[in-house]
Design an enzyme around this catalytic site. Structure first.
Site, PDB file in Angstrom:
ATOM      1  N   HIS A 117     -22.108  20.725   0.947  1.00 20.05           N
ATOM      2  CA  HIS A 117     -21.520  21.837   0.196  1.00 20.05           C
ATOM      3  C   HIS A 117     -20.706  21.321  -0.988  1.00 20.05           C
ATOM      4  O   HIS A 117     -19.885  22.053  -1.543  1.00 20.05           O
ATOM      5  CB  HIS A 117     -20.665  22.685   1.140  1.00 20.05           C
ATOM      6  CG  HIS A 117     -21.481  23.202   2.287  1.00 20.05           C
ATOM      7  ND1 HIS A 117     -22.209  24.360   2.223  1.00 20.05           N
ATOM      8  CD2 HIS A 117     -21.752  22.654   3.499  1.00 20.05           C
ATOM      9  CE1 HIS A 117     -22.862  24.535   3.363  1.00 20.05           C
ATOM     10  NE2 HIS A 117     -22.606  23.511   4.156  1.00 20.05           N
ATOM     11  N   LYS A 141      -4.697 -11.782   6.180  1.00 18.75           N
ATOM     12  CA  LYS A 141      -5.253 -13.120   6.349  1.00 18.75           C
ATOM     13  C   LYS A 141      -4.342 -14.147   5.664  1.00 18.75           C
ATOM     14  O   LYS A 141      -3.973 -15.154   6.239  1.00 18.75           O
ATOM     15  CB  LYS A 141      -6.674 -13.168   5.776  1.00 18.75           C
ATOM     16  CG  LYS A 141      -7.301 -14.522   5.919  1.00 18.75           C
ATOM     17  CD  LYS A 141      -8.736 -14.575   5.463  1.00 18.75           C
ATOM     18  CE  LYS A 141      -9.170 -16.040   5.492  1.00 18.75           C
ATOM     19  NZ  LYS A 141     -10.497 -16.275   4.991  1.00 18.75           N
ATOM     20  N   GLU A 178       0.726  -5.831  -1.798  1.00 23.32           N
ATOM     21  CA  GLU A 178       0.933  -4.503  -1.197  1.00 23.32           C
ATOM     22  C   GLU A 178       1.472  -4.644   0.227  1.00 23.32           C
ATOM     23  O   GLU A 178       2.432  -3.979   0.628  1.00 23.32           O
ATOM     24  CB  GLU A 178      -0.395  -3.721  -1.141  1.00 23.32           C
ATOM     25  CG  GLU A 178      -0.998  -3.364  -2.482  1.00 23.32           C
ATOM     26  CD  GLU A 178      -1.948  -4.428  -3.019  1.00 23.32           C
ATOM     27  OE1 GLU A 178      -1.794  -5.617  -2.668  1.00 23.32           O
ATOM     28  OE2 GLU A 178      -2.838  -4.063  -3.805  1.00 23.32           O
ATOM     29  N   GLY A 223     -12.052 -11.924   4.986  1.00 21.71           N
ATOM     30  CA  GLY A 223     -11.283 -10.694   5.240  1.00 21.71           C
ATOM     31  C   GLY A 223     -12.174  -9.522   5.640  1.00 21.71           C
ATOM     32  O   GLY A 223     -11.922  -8.830   6.632  1.00 21.71           O
ATOM     33  N   LYS A 268      -5.256  -9.223  -9.906  1.00 22.14           N
ATOM     34  CA  LYS A 268      -4.053  -9.593  -9.135  1.00 22.14           C
ATOM     35  C   LYS A 268      -3.088 -10.393 -10.012  1.00 22.14           C
ATOM     36  O   LYS A 268      -1.875 -10.174  -9.992  1.00 22.14           O
ATOM     37  CB  LYS A 268      -4.436 -10.460  -7.929  1.00 22.14           C
ATOM     38  CG  LYS A 268      -5.065  -9.714  -6.780  1.00 22.14           C
ATOM     39  CD  LYS A 268      -5.229 -10.663  -5.601  1.00 22.14           C
ATOM     40  CE  LYS A 268      -6.082 -10.069  -4.513  1.00 22.14           C
ATOM     41  NZ  LYS A 268      -6.418 -11.004  -3.464  1.00 22.14           N
TER      42      LYS A 268
HETATM   43  O1  F6P Z   1      -8.820  -7.470  -2.373  1.00 22.21           O
HETATM   44  C1  F6P Z   1      -9.127  -8.782  -2.107  1.00 22.21           C
HETATM   45  C2  F6P Z   1      -8.785  -9.207  -0.711  1.00 22.21           C
HETATM   46  O2  F6P Z   1      -8.605 -10.580  -0.780  1.00 22.21           O
HETATM   47  C3  F6P Z   1      -9.823  -8.828   0.334  1.00 22.21           C
HETATM   48  O3  F6P Z   1     -10.892  -9.687   0.350  1.00 22.21           O
HETATM   49  C4  F6P Z   1      -8.997  -8.861   1.572  1.00 22.21           C
HETATM   50  O4  F6P Z   1      -9.634  -8.216   2.637  1.00 22.21           O
HETATM   51  C5  F6P Z   1      -7.767  -8.147   1.081  1.00 22.21           C
HETATM   52  O5  F6P Z   1      -7.571  -8.630  -0.239  1.00 22.21           O
HETATM   53  C6  F6P Z   1      -6.519  -8.352   1.896  1.00 22.21           C
HETATM   54  O6  F6P Z   1      -6.171  -9.701   1.997  1.00 22.21           O
HETATM   55  P1  F6P Z   1      -5.188 -10.224   3.115  1.00 22.21           P
HETATM   56  O7  F6P Z   1      -5.797  -9.940   4.442  1.00 22.21           O
HETATM   57  O8  F6P Z   1      -5.055 -11.695   2.856  1.00 22.21           O
HETATM   58  O9  F6P Z   1      -3.878  -9.510   2.963  1.00 22.21           O
END
Ligand code: F6P
Length: 517
Positions: free
Chosen positions: A368, A193, A199, A251, A477
């Site tokens: 299990h 988004k 990451e 998101g 973060k």
């Molecule tokens: O972990 C927080 C968050 O902002 C989530 O709400 C979101 O889905 C995710 O990180 C990924 O964010 P983006 O789509 O902006 O990479």
């Protein structure tokens, strides 16, 4: 919620008889606590609730005016006050003409479907003219969990390229996806988004280097799904491959937007439309059906009762469907990121528990592993069984056995068993719900997911929290950026934080290790 109302509900909860007594004294129980809607049969009769508590809870849903709030949401009102945003995920699957938001969304979804169908047919291909055989989605949280869960759930409908999902910053995740893949036939979808997530951007850059090493016109191998088109274009995504969603889609509520592009590649644009149509059917149900027969409302009331009133700290969601194995992971973000809060929209501490810990594993495997604790442990864990009426598999007898296990487990939890030897006795009175999809089709799955989205939202309104922000993930973060800078520079700084010794220890071992990119 008003403290007096909350405490009177808590008192009502304490006066509820055992499940065995409730079934003995009310023969109509399984009728008023069972509902059929949008291809889902939901049985809440083994929840610890009686008629007067149910009526009081339905009254709470009426007091928070669930249906009016959904209508305000659909009209584009600011429902996420701390971020000053509208909450428009229902517009993503509404008819294009129904609102300006729906109009915008439908244009982008059509672009996504056309592009995905092109990838599937070979009309859209790589820079060297070869068809895409593999699609790798790079995204995390809402940009991964929803599409990964649905792609797996609908894998019997898959007839396009192989679709893989990479989310973790641990390079093992991308290593595995790249193993055996060919840059000439691989398409990457950078789903984010914000187009800034650490990451995702790190993995995207590594993917770009991997393609670029073989193909100078690398951009033909990348699609973006984002609400920050400018950032994606600056990164090098081609305009015709940049699919957009919007600031007003959270998101974790973005599954019905172009974030579903990998699903479109896997099952095709038409089947994805079926999925959206199931969601839209549930959207209609939630705003039109009477609150006491309204599936998302009933579901939310049971979950809220269990966490806020009975004070059960966790819920186990157990899909008795191997293809739905990723459902618990998806629900963890949807429910815990939405409602894992302790202050309300008014900034004051909320009454009672908010989000339970959501966890789970596919049945019958879980039986299990941890079902011993569910049956005889000291903590009471409400269980949500999710399964299907029809089998889509090759072995109908196996499906009968699967369903038999749902019945057996729900019965054993509720009824228990007396025994002269204490370690063989089951106290019973342990709550569970059973949700049965007619079949694991795109339409029914869409209805189920919209049901969970709405239930999460309604629970948030009952708790008085804002389900649409996630300030709780920000601090980690920020600190990760600081820690990463310290590690990259090899210096830990002077600040004596509680993790300072750990950082110094890591810096000392890092010096001795060989480095790979
Ligand atoms: O972990 C927080 C968050 O902002 C989530 O709400 C979101 O889905 C995710 O990180 C990924 O964010 P983006 O789509 O902006 O990479």
């Amino acid at each position: 919620m008003d403290a007096e109302v909350f405490h009177s509900l808590k008192n009502l909860t304490q006066g509820v008889a055992s499940l065995a007594e409730l079934f003995q004294t009310d023969s109509s129980r399984s009728q008023w606590l069972t509902v059929d809607a949008c291809g889902i049969h939901a049985d809440f009769s083994r929840q610890r609730i009686n008629k007067s508590l149910y009526e009081a809870l339905v009254h709470c849903a009426d007091v928070v005016d669930v249906q009016r709030s959904f209508k305000k949401m659909m009209a584009g009102d600011v429902m996420n006050a701390t971020e000053d945003r509208a909450v428009g995920h229902m517009a993503l699957r509404a008819p294009a003409k129904s609102s300006p938001m729906a109009q915008q969304a439908s244009g982008q979804l059509e672009r996504g479907k056309t592009l995905a169908n092109g990838v599937r047919s070979g009309a859209v291909c790589g820079a060297t003219g070869k068809h895409f055989a593999t699609v790798i989605n790079i995204g995390i949280g809402g940009s991964d969990l929803g599409p990964a869960m649905v792609a797996r759930a609908l894998r019997r409908f898959a007839n396009g390229p192989v679709v893989k999902f990479v989310s973790n910053i641990d390079s093992a995740d991308l290593d595995e996806a790249l193993h055996g893949a060919d840059p000439e036939t691989t398409l990457f979808v950078i789903s984010s988004k914000t187009f800034t997530t650490l990451e995702t951007m790190h993995n995207a850059e590594r993917a770009r280097r991997w393609v670029q090493a073989i193909i100078p016109r690398w951009a033909q191998h990348f699609v973006a799904a984002t609400s920050h088109a400018e950032a994606a274009l600056n990164w090098g995504i081609q305009k015709d491959r940049c699919l957009e969603f919007f600031d007003w889609v959270g998101g974790r509520f973005s599954l019905s937007s172009v974030i579903g592009f990998p699903i479109m590649c896997s099952i095709g644009g038409d089947q994805f439309s079926e999925f959206l149509s199931g969601m839209s059917e549930m959207d209609h149900h939630v705003v039109t059906e009477a609150t006491d027969r309204n599936l998302p409302v009933m579901h939310a009331l049971m979950w809220w009762m269990n966490s806020a009133l009975h004070s059960f700290p966790t819920v186990a969601v157990i899909p008795y469907s191997h293809d739905l194995a990723r459902l618990p992971a998806y629900l963890q973000q949807l429910i815990m990121e939405s409602n894992g809060k302790s202050v309300g929209v008014d900034g004051r501490s909320v009454l009672g528990g908010t989000s339970p810990v959501v966890w789970g594993e596919a049945g019958t495997n879980g039986q299990h592993a941890f079902f011993q604790m569910l049956h005889q442990g000291t903590q009471i864990v409400p269980v949500e069984f999710v399964t299907t009426g029809a089998s889509l598999g090759e072995d109908d007898e196996a499906h009968d056995l699967l369903f038999a296990n749902v019945i057996a487990q729900s019965e054993a939890l509720a009824a228990g068993r007396t025994h002269s030897e204490p370690h063989k006795a089951f106290e019973g009175n342990r709550p569970s719900s059973v949700l049965v999809l007619d079949e694991l089709s795109p339409q029914c799955l869409g209805s189920l997911i919209a049901m969970y989205e709405h239930s999460t939202t309604i629970q948030g309104w009952l708790m008085g929290v804002n389900s649409f922000d996630q300030w709780g993930v920000e601090l980690g973060k920020i600190l990760a950026v600081d820690a990463a800078k310290a590690i990259a520079s090899g210096k830990s700084g002077d600040e004596q934080t509680m993790t300072h010794p750990l950082l110094n220890w890591y810096l000392s071992i890092r010096k001795k290790l060989p480095r790979n990119q």
